[in-house]
Enzyme design. Structure first.
Site, PDB file in Angstrom:
ATOM      1  N   LYS A 189       0.837  -1.203   0.000  1.00  0.00           N
ATOM      2  CA  LYS A 189       0.000   0.000   0.000  1.00  0.00           C
ATOM      3  C   LYS A 189       0.879   1.263   0.000  1.00  0.00           C
ATOM      4  O   LYS A 189       2.097   1.173  -0.128  1.00  0.00           O
ATOM      5  CB  LYS A 189      -0.967  -0.044   1.184  1.00  0.00           C
TER       6      LYS A 189
HETATM    7  C1  LIG Z   1      -5.349  -4.379   1.591  1.00  0.00           C
HETATM    8  C2  LIG Z   1      -6.834  -4.208   1.655  1.00  0.00           C
HETATM    9  C3  LIG Z   1      -7.582  -4.519   2.797  1.00  0.00           C
HETATM   10  C4  LIG Z   1      -7.017  -5.243   3.983  1.00  0.00           C
HETATM   11  O1  LIG Z   1      -5.903  -4.652   4.479  1.00  0.00           O
HETATM   12  P1  LIG Z   1      -5.009  -5.410   5.574  1.00  0.00           P
HETATM   13  O2  LIG Z   1      -4.283  -4.264   6.224  1.00  0.00           O
HETATM   14  O3  LIG Z   1      -4.115  -6.319   4.819  1.00  0.00           O
HETATM   15  O4  LIG Z   1      -5.915  -6.115   6.502  1.00  0.00           O
HETATM   16  C5  LIG Z   1      -8.930  -4.237   2.816  1.00  0.00           C
HETATM   17  N1  LIG Z   1      -9.531  -3.679   1.743  1.00  0.00           N
HETATM   18  C6  LIG Z   1      -8.849  -3.397   0.614  1.00  0.00           C
HETATM   19  C7  LIG Z   1      -9.573  -2.764  -0.524  1.00  0.00           C
HETATM   20  C8  LIG Z   1      -7.489  -3.668   0.540  1.00  0.00           C
HETATM   21  O5  LIG Z   1      -6.835  -3.408  -0.597  1.00  0.00           O
END
Ligand SMILES: *Cc1c(COP(=O)(O)O)cnc(C)c1O
Length: 386
Positions: A189
């Protein structure tokens, strides 16, 4: 040479920040967590930021804080990571999906409005709608908020892709059009804490509940207790919460990363513009940017114009992987996942999501992607489409 679709950028400052915590008194429940929360709250213009162990946990406690429980319905977009839907099921609620917009790939507001009208007639309106800012571009939040006023649902923005982005000139996460927004700090991210997430809100009461649920439902605030404290050791569990806390190592990394947030997003824009021009003449649908939005650009998704190329989606995808370009597909529509499909969703109800799934490929997109690597990606793609 292997090129991932996304990866973290860790600086010496980041390493120093984590090391400092390791040498300090607190590895968790220390001062780094509130400092990181404050940095994110200030960035977003939100009153409250609650750090948790990942965005999935943030979505879970956000649903609980909004009262989602058995018998309730939660709606989200058909094209998202499974966590956007699973949070409803954790609460004992049911989940349903809305088709996507053909240009932004975000939840289609017209489809949402039509589904709401039907649901109003059958008395099955959602309690919460979770728009997801796919690739980092905001959904049409003003329109979704207006529908929320009309049909009485609450809104959680799944902004896992979108920290650092803007909607109508304001930071995503200021919750002008939602109750709670959620960020993910997974390494792919925009900024990372390894694992990590954050829920932001303007609402004091929601923030209080989110903090309670993050840590076992325990309070040390006398105002919230059922009786006067037995002594200085006293605390009360007043709700059924979880251990969803973020550690101080993670928070220190996050605060250090957050100092580069704007630069990271700006660099993603440089890379996206370069893709836009290098790929302009190919039989592709390139990412469309809505004029209301400044995207966080977590992802750069292309769609193949299958009528104009001699190879299948899968063949192009596999050829790129064989070149060491670790393209990906974000995402398989959630209603197609076997666990969710048991409910009996009809794929025909989501024609845009089905088309997207047949055509989409996420190209490498991360701040340290070099021009040389990007040129290689574009050259190989050009060859495979010829
Ligand atoms: C990455 C992601 C999540 C979950 O994130 P984590 O921190 O890995 O639990 C939820 N929603 C979307 C759209 C994501 O891309």
């Amino acid at each position: 040479m292997v090129i991932p679709y996304g990866r973290q950028h860790i600086s010496q400052d980041d390493i120093d920040a984590v090391t400092e915590v390791l040498r300090s008194d607190y590895l968790t429940q220390g001062p780094a967590v509130p400092a990181f929360e404050q940095a994110i709250a200030e960035h977003c213009g939100a009153r409250h930021a609650v750090a948790v162990c990942n965005a999935t946990a943030a979505l879970h406690i956000a649903c609980l804080a909004l009262g989602v429980g058995p018998g309730d319905l939660v709606w989200t977009t058909a094209v998202t990571f499974v966590a956007s839907a699973n949070c409803a099921l954790y609460c004992g609620a049911e989940v349903d999906f809305v088709d996507i917009d053909a240009r932004t790939y975000n939840i289609d507001v017209d489809a949402l409005a039509a589904k709401l009208e039907q649901a109003a007639q059958s008395g099955r309106l959602p309690k919460v709608v979770i728009p997801v800012h796919l690739c980092g571009q905001s959904c049409d939040m003003a329109a979704i908020h207006a529908l929320g006023q009309r049909y009485g649902f609450r809104i959680i923005e799944d902004a896992s892709h979108a920290i650092g982005g803007k909607y109508r000139g304001e930071p995503i996460g200021n919750c002008r059009y939602s109750d709670i927004a959620v960020f993910s700090f997974h390494p792919v991210k925009i900024i990372t804490t390894a694992e990590g997430g954050m829920a932001v809100t303007q609402d004091d009461e929601l923030a209080r509940t989110l903090r309670l649920l993050r840590s076992h439902g325990i309070t040390r605030d006398e105002q919230d207790m059922s009786q006067p404290a037995d002594g200085p050791w006293y605390y009360e569990q007043i709700d059924l919460g979880f251990n969803y806390r973020m550690t101080d190592m993670q928070a220190a990394l996050g605060a250090s990363q957050a100092r580069n947030l704007e630069a990271f997003v700006a660099q993603r824009h440089v890379i996206a513009r370069r893709y836009d021009s290098l790929l302009a003449d190919l039989p592709l649908q390139l990412p469309w940017q809505h004029p209301d939005c400044y995207s966080g650009l977590h992802l750069y998704v292309i769609r193949l114009k299958l009528d104009a190329i001699g190879r299948s989606h899968r063949e192009v995808f596999e050829a790129l992987r064989a070149d060491g370009i670790l393209v990906n597909l974000h995402y398989i529509p959630v209603y197609r996942q076997p666990y969710h499909a048991r409910v009996g969703y009809a794929p025909a109800a989501f024609p845009q999501a089905e088309r997207y799934y047949a055509e989409a490929i996420s190209l490498p997109m991360f701040p340290q992607l070099s021009q040389q690597e990007q040129d290689f990606v574009c050259a190989r793609l050009r060859t495979h489409l010829a």
